[in-house]
Design a protein around this motif. Structure first.
Motif, PDB file in Angstrom:
ATOM      1  N   GLY A 259      -5.261  21.272  -2.691  1.00 49.65           N
ATOM      2  CA  GLY A 259      -4.990  20.058  -1.939  1.00 49.65           C
ATOM      3  C   GLY A 259      -4.102  19.078  -2.678  1.00 49.65           C
ATOM      4  N   LEU A 260      -4.219  19.025  -4.010  1.00 50.61           N
ATOM      5  CA  LEU A 260      -3.434  18.063  -4.788  1.00 50.61           C
ATOM      6  C   LEU A 260      -2.073  18.629  -5.184  1.00 50.61           C
ATOM      7  CD1 LEU A 260      -6.140  16.465  -7.121  1.00 50.61           C
ATOM      8  CD2 LEU A 260      -5.134  15.519  -5.048  1.00 50.61           C
ATOM      9  N   TYR A 261      -2.085  19.665  -6.027  1.00 49.46           N
ATOM     10  CA  TYR A 261      -0.833  20.164  -6.602  1.00 49.46           C
ATOM     11  C   TYR A 261       0.008  20.972  -5.617  1.00 49.46           C
ATOM     12  CZ  TYR A 261      -1.881  18.581 -11.307  1.00 49.46           C
ATOM     13  OH  TYR A 261      -2.116  17.800 -12.411  1.00 49.46           O
ATOM     14  N   GLN A 262      -0.619  21.588  -4.651  1.00 50.97           N
ATOM     15  CA  GLN A 262       0.140  22.348  -3.666  1.00 50.97           C
ATOM     16  C   GLN A 262       0.304  21.602  -2.351  1.00 50.97           C
ATOM     17  OE1 GLN A 262       1.489  25.481  -4.502  1.00 50.97           O
ATOM     18  NE2 GLN A 262       0.777  24.794  -6.502  1.00 50.97           N
ATOM     19  N   GLY A 263      -0.278  20.422  -2.263  1.00 52.67           N
ATOM     20  CA  GLY A 263      -0.193  19.639  -1.036  1.00 52.67           C
ATOM     21  C   GLY A 263       0.342  18.249  -1.277  1.00 52.67           C
ATOM     22  N   TRP A 264      -0.570  17.342  -1.653  1.00 50.21           N
ATOM     23  CA  TRP A 264      -0.215  15.927  -1.764  1.00 50.21           C
ATOM     24  C   TRP A 264       0.905  15.687  -2.769  1.00 50.21           C
ATOM     25  CZ3 TRP A 264      -3.850  11.675  -4.123  1.00 50.21           C
ATOM     26  CH2 TRP A 264      -3.261  10.422  -3.907  1.00 50.21           C
ATOM     27  N   TYR A 265       0.826  16.267  -3.953  1.00 46.57           N
ATOM     28  CA  TYR A 265       1.820  16.006  -4.994  1.00 46.57           C
ATOM     29  C   TYR A 265       3.203  16.570  -4.666  1.00 46.57           C
ATOM     30  CZ  TYR A 265      -2.186  14.694  -7.931  1.00 46.57           C
ATOM     31  OH  TYR A 265      -3.308  14.089  -8.436  1.00 46.57           O
ATOM     32  N   HIS A 266       3.302  17.412  -3.664  1.00 44.27           N
ATOM     33  CA  HIS A 266       4.605  17.952  -3.287  1.00 44.27           C
ATOM     34  C   HIS A 266       5.339  17.057  -2.286  1.00 44.27           C
ATOM     35  CE1 HIS A 266       5.293  22.127  -4.916  1.00 44.27           C
ATOM     36  NE2 HIS A 266       4.120  21.810  -5.426  1.00 44.27           N
ATOM     37  N   LEU A 267       4.697  15.952  -1.893  1.00 42.66           N
ATOM     38  CA  LEU A 267       5.381  14.991  -1.040  1.00 42.66           C
ATOM     39  C   LEU A 267       6.404  14.212  -1.857  1.00 42.66           C
ATOM     40  CD1 LEU A 267       2.321  13.593   0.958  1.00 42.66           C
ATOM     41  CD2 LEU A 267       3.907  15.410   1.643  1.00 42.66           C
ATOM     42  N   LYS A 268       7.266  13.477  -1.161  1.00 36.48           N
ATOM     43  CA  LYS A 268       8.291  12.689  -1.841  1.00 36.48           C
ATOM     44  C   LYS A 268       7.625  11.605  -2.680  1.00 36.48           C
ATOM     45  CE  LYS A 268      12.444   9.958  -1.001  1.00 36.48           C
ATOM     46  NZ  LYS A 268      13.343   9.376   0.023  1.00 36.48           N
ATOM     47  N   PRO A 269       8.029  11.446  -3.951  1.00 38.94           N
ATOM     48  CA  PRO A 269       7.403  10.420  -4.803  1.00 38.94           C
ATOM     49  C   PRO A 269       7.539   9.027  -4.200  1.00 38.94           C
ATOM     50  CG  PRO A 269       8.720  11.934  -6.118  1.00 38.94           C
ATOM     51  CD  PRO A 269       9.012  12.252  -4.687  1.00 38.94           C
ATOM     52  N   SER A 270       6.442   8.295  -4.178  1.00 37.56           N
ATOM     53  CA  SER A 270       6.416   6.934  -3.642  1.00 37.56           C
ATOM     54  C   SER A 270       5.247   6.205  -4.273  1.00 37.56           C
ATOM     55  CB  SER A 270       6.300   6.960  -2.111  1.00 37.56           C
ATOM     56  OG  SER A 270       5.102   7.612  -1.712  1.00 37.56           O
ATOM     57  N   TRP A 271       4.929   5.031  -3.724  1.00 40.41           N
ATOM     58  CA  TRP A 271       3.844   4.244  -4.302  1.00 40.41           C
ATOM     59  C   TRP A 271       2.482   4.900  -4.104  1.00 40.41           C
ATOM     60  CZ3 TRP A 271      -0.084   2.546  -1.182  1.00 40.41           C
ATOM     61  CH2 TRP A 271       0.136   2.580   0.191  1.00 40.41           C
ATOM     62  N   PHE A 272       2.353   5.782  -3.116  1.00 45.13           N
ATOM     63  CA  PHE A 272       1.076   6.449  -2.876  1.00 45.13           C
ATOM     64  C   PHE A 272       1.093   7.919  -3.282  1.00 45.13           C
ATOM     65  CE2 PHE A 272       3.510   7.274   0.947  1.00 45.13           C
ATOM     66  CZ  PHE A 272       3.194   8.584   1.265  1.00 45.13           C
ATOM     67  N   CYS A 273       2.185   8.399  -3.837  1.00 47.76           N
ATOM     68  CA  CYS A 273       2.281   9.802  -4.251  1.00 47.76           C
ATOM     69  C   CYS A 273       3.014   9.886  -5.589  1.00 47.76           C
ATOM     70  CB  CYS A 273       3.001  10.633  -3.200  1.00 47.76           C
ATOM     71  SG  CYS A 273       3.208  12.383  -3.657  1.00 47.76           S
ATOM     72  N   PRO A 274       2.384  10.408  -6.638  1.00 46.47           N
ATOM     73  CA  PRO A 274       3.048  10.477  -7.957  1.00 46.47           C
ATOM     74  C   PRO A 274       4.129  11.545  -8.043  1.00 46.47           C
ATOM     75  CG  PRO A 274       0.888  11.478  -8.076  1.00 46.47           C
ATOM     76  CD  PRO A 274       0.995  10.891  -6.703  1.00 46.47           C
ATOM     77  N   GLY A 275       4.175  12.463  -7.094  1.00 47.32           N
ATOM     78  CA  GLY A 275       5.176  13.515  -7.134  1.00 47.32           C
ATOM     79  C   GLY A 275       4.728  14.711  -7.950  1.00 47.32           C
ATOM     80  N   PRO A 276       5.496  15.811  -7.892  1.00 50.89           N
ATOM     81  CA  PRO A 276       5.113  17.034  -8.605  1.00 50.89           C
ATOM     82  C   PRO A 276       5.412  16.936 -10.096  1.00 50.89           C
ATOM     83  CG  PRO A 276       7.209  17.349  -7.518  1.00 50.89           C
ATOM     84  CD  PRO A 276       6.739  15.980  -7.124  1.00 50.89           C
ATOM     85  N   PRO A 277       4.852  17.829 -10.906  1.00 47.71           N
ATOM     86  CA  PRO A 277       5.210  17.860 -12.339  1.00 47.71           C
ATOM     87  C   PRO A 277       6.705  18.108 -12.520  1.00 47.71           C
ATOM     88  CG  PRO A 277       3.225  19.154 -11.929  1.00 47.71           C
ATOM     89  CD  PRO A 277       3.773  18.780 -10.583  1.00 47.71           C
ATOM     90  N   GLY A 278       7.329  17.325 -13.368  1.00 46.62           N
ATOM     91  CA  GLY A 278       8.764  17.451 -13.610  1.00 46.62           C
ATOM     92  C   GLY A 278       9.615  16.730 -12.605  1.00 46.62           C
ATOM     93  N   GLY A 279       9.026  16.108 -11.603  1.00 47.93           N
ATOM     94  CA  GLY A 279       9.823  15.397 -10.601  1.00 47.93           C
ATOM     95  C   GLY A 279      10.498  14.161 -11.173  1.00 47.93           C
ATOM     96  N   GLY A 280      11.791  14.015 -10.894  1.00 45.70           N
ATOM     97  CA  GLY A 280      12.535  12.854 -11.366  1.00 45.70           C
ATOM     98  C   GLY A 280      12.984  12.919 -12.805  1.00 45.70           C
TER      99      GLY A 280
END
Length: 313
Positions: A290-311
């Motif tokens: 749910g986290l690493y394959q779901g939520w964290y794969h969303l676009k980084p924003s104030w409510f989503c930290p983004g995937p590892p290595g993003g940015g």
């Protein structure tokens, strides 16, 4: 040539600064050579591990981990009860298993912060990546509390008859226990208080040790997967630096991953609990999914930290 004379009535000979500098240079030359060899070995070993962790098979790490949790209890058929790992008071269980999440958060958090800061020199970006681990830790904590509540609601505490018989005999009621079942029901007790009182708990259970180890392993593989692309960018002329501290933290993450897998294997082989351990592994897998394959794969924003290595590009 400058010399330093002694003023202690000739008890100490004159010190020749030129000779001291020459001796220091002769000692420093092998030391610098040894440091270069160690640094070259560190770079080669970490680059090799970065390629392995970032490879396609490593992206399916959850499959062999799930297989280990499902089939690991079969190893108990060959596990010796005289092994040092069959003792639950072993040093590894007391010092590492109990605080597995703390070790993982400290080492992986330091690695994530240093990796993101060395790539972009941005404190806000480093905090955003660190928040990914904090959210995972919040999920781990909340899941553990929820599991405890469900266990207390679905389980029952029993008192062994031997202890009850001794108490009744002391009170002059020994005949009242004739024909009673082996265990006597104790109402309104939690699992923790029941076990602390030396009583027996019966009910549905979830192995929180298995849950924690599986979640830590999945987290480490996900976070370390960002190191391979960083090494490739560092090889470019304008790429970010990859110093020894970052590589050492990467090795510590690999060491922790190996240690958690070993402890998980020991738990499954020497202390099998079916299906409690399988339930713990399933909950960890669902949380990671749910986290690493779901939520964290969303676009980084104030409510989503983004995937590892993003940015970090």
């Amino acid at each position: 040539m400058k010399t330093v004379s002694s003023s202690n009535d000739g008890f100490w000979p004159d010190v020749n600064l030129g000779k001291l500098y020459k001796v220091a240079s002769e000692v420093a030359l092998p030391a610098r050579f040894l440091v270069r060899i160690l640094n070259a070995g560190l770079v080669f070993f970490t680059n090799l591990l970065a390629v392995l962790v970032g490879s396609s098979p490593a992206s399916h790490f959850h499959l062999p981990l799930n297989a280990l949790v499902l089939l690991g209890p079969v190893l108990s058929l060959w596990a010796s009860s005289y092994s040092i790992f069959a003792n639950r008071n072993h040093f590894l269980y007391r010092k590492f298993l109990v605080s597995a999440w703390g070790w993982t958060f400290c080492v992986a958090g330091s690695f994530v912060v240093l990796l993101s800061f060395s790539a972009r020199r941005s404190a806000l970006l480093s905090l955003r990546h660190l928040s990914r681990l904090a959210l995972t830790g919040l999920l781990w904590w909340g899941t553990g509390r929820l599991v405890c509540l469900l266990e207390d609601a679905a389980g029952t505490c029993f008192q062994p008859v031997a202890a009850a018989a001794a108490a009744a005999a002391a009170a002059g009621r020994g005949s009242d226990l004739a024909g009673q079942p082996l265990l006597l029901l104790q109402e309104a007790q939690s699992k923790a208080s029941c076990l602390r009182a030396g009583q027996v708990w019966r009910g549905y259970e979830v192995s929180q040790d298995t849950l924690t180890l599986c979640l830590c392993c999945l987290l480490l593989v996900e976070e370390m997967s960002a190191f391979g692309p960083h090494v490739l960018r560092a090889g470019a002329p304008t790429g970010p630096p990859t110093g020894a501290p970052l590589r050492i933290l990467f090795l510590l993450c690999v060491f922790l991953l190996t240690l958690w897998l070993f402890l998980l294997l020991c738990l499954l082989a020497y202390f099998p609990q079916f299906p409690a351990q399988q339930l713990g592994g399933a909950i960890a897998y669902l949380g990671w999914r749910g986290l690493y394959q779901g939520w964290y794969h969303l676009k980084p924003s104030w409510f989503c930290p983004g995937p590892p290595g993003g940015g970090l590009d």
